[in-house]
Design an enzyme around this catalytic site. Structure first.
Site, PDB file in Angstrom:
ATOM      1  N   PRO A  63       0.673  -1.304  -0.201  1.00 17.75           N
ATOM      2  CG  PRO A  63      -0.247  -1.063   2.072  1.00 17.75           C
ATOM      3  CD  PRO A  63       0.989  -2.001   1.333  1.00 17.75           C
ATOM      4  CG  HIS A  64       1.608   2.945  -3.060  1.00 15.13           C
ATOM      5  ND1 HIS A  64       1.302   1.538  -3.559  1.00 15.13           N
ATOM      6  CD2 HIS A  64       1.136   3.653  -4.393  1.00 15.13           C
ATOM      7  CE1 HIS A  64       0.879   1.719  -4.779  1.00 15.13           C
ATOM      8  NE2 HIS A  64       0.640   2.849  -5.339  1.00 15.13           N
ATOM      9  N   GLY A  65       0.965   5.845  -0.744  1.00 14.74           N
ATOM     10  CA  GLY A  65       0.134   7.113  -0.809  1.00 14.74           C
ATOM     11  C   GLY A  65       1.134   8.361  -0.561  1.00 14.74           C
TER      12      GLY A  65
END
Length: 150
Positions: A63-65
């Protein structure tokens, strides 16, 4: 170059999480450099996950942001006590979440590529799964990547 050299900080944790939402919250807490950033990072991770699962196979999710308050990328490696459904083909038990500054575009893609390459190594995946605690997880990702056979 060890992955940890590419980020301002990488936190590790063995995590008991019931579902994807609680994994993303735990990751956001590790990624935030201040408590005030936790909510924004969590929201950004959830928004990205809503676009499509970040599961990449082999029980791994990345997951990334974006996190406008950050000056450099931060990472969080979580080994889950029990696998959770991340919306992919198989449950996930290893999660490496990243938060990058808003101005990171090319670097964001490079980090994702580095992580995918790291997790493509069966020996690394198994070592992470065998790691008993956060310190052991950290020691594994601090190692330089294995030299490729030419």
């Amino acid at each position: 170059m060890p992955l940890t050299d590419l980020m301002a900080a990488v936190q590790t944790q063995v995590c008991a999480a019931a579902d994807r939402e609680s994994v993303l919250l735990a990751a956001a807490q590790l990624l935030a450099c201040r408590q005030a950033n936790t909510e924004q990072i969590h929201r950004n991770l959830c928004e990205r996950e809503a676009l499509g699962s970040t599961a990449i196979g082999h029980g791994i999710a990345i997951p990334h942001g974006r996190a406008p308050a950050l000056e450099r990328p931060r990472g969080a490696l979580l080994k889950l006590v029990a696998p959770v459904d991340f919306g992919g083909d198989e449950p996930v038990d290893l999660v490496f979440a990243i938060a990058v500054p808003s101005h990171y575009t090319h670097q964001h893609l490079m980090l994702l590529s580095e992580l995918a390459e790291l997790f493509s190594e069966p020996g690394i995946r198994q070592a992470l799964r065998d790691a008993p605690d956060a310190a052991a997880l950290r020691a594994i990702i601090d190692l330089p990547p294995p030299a490729s056979a030419a």
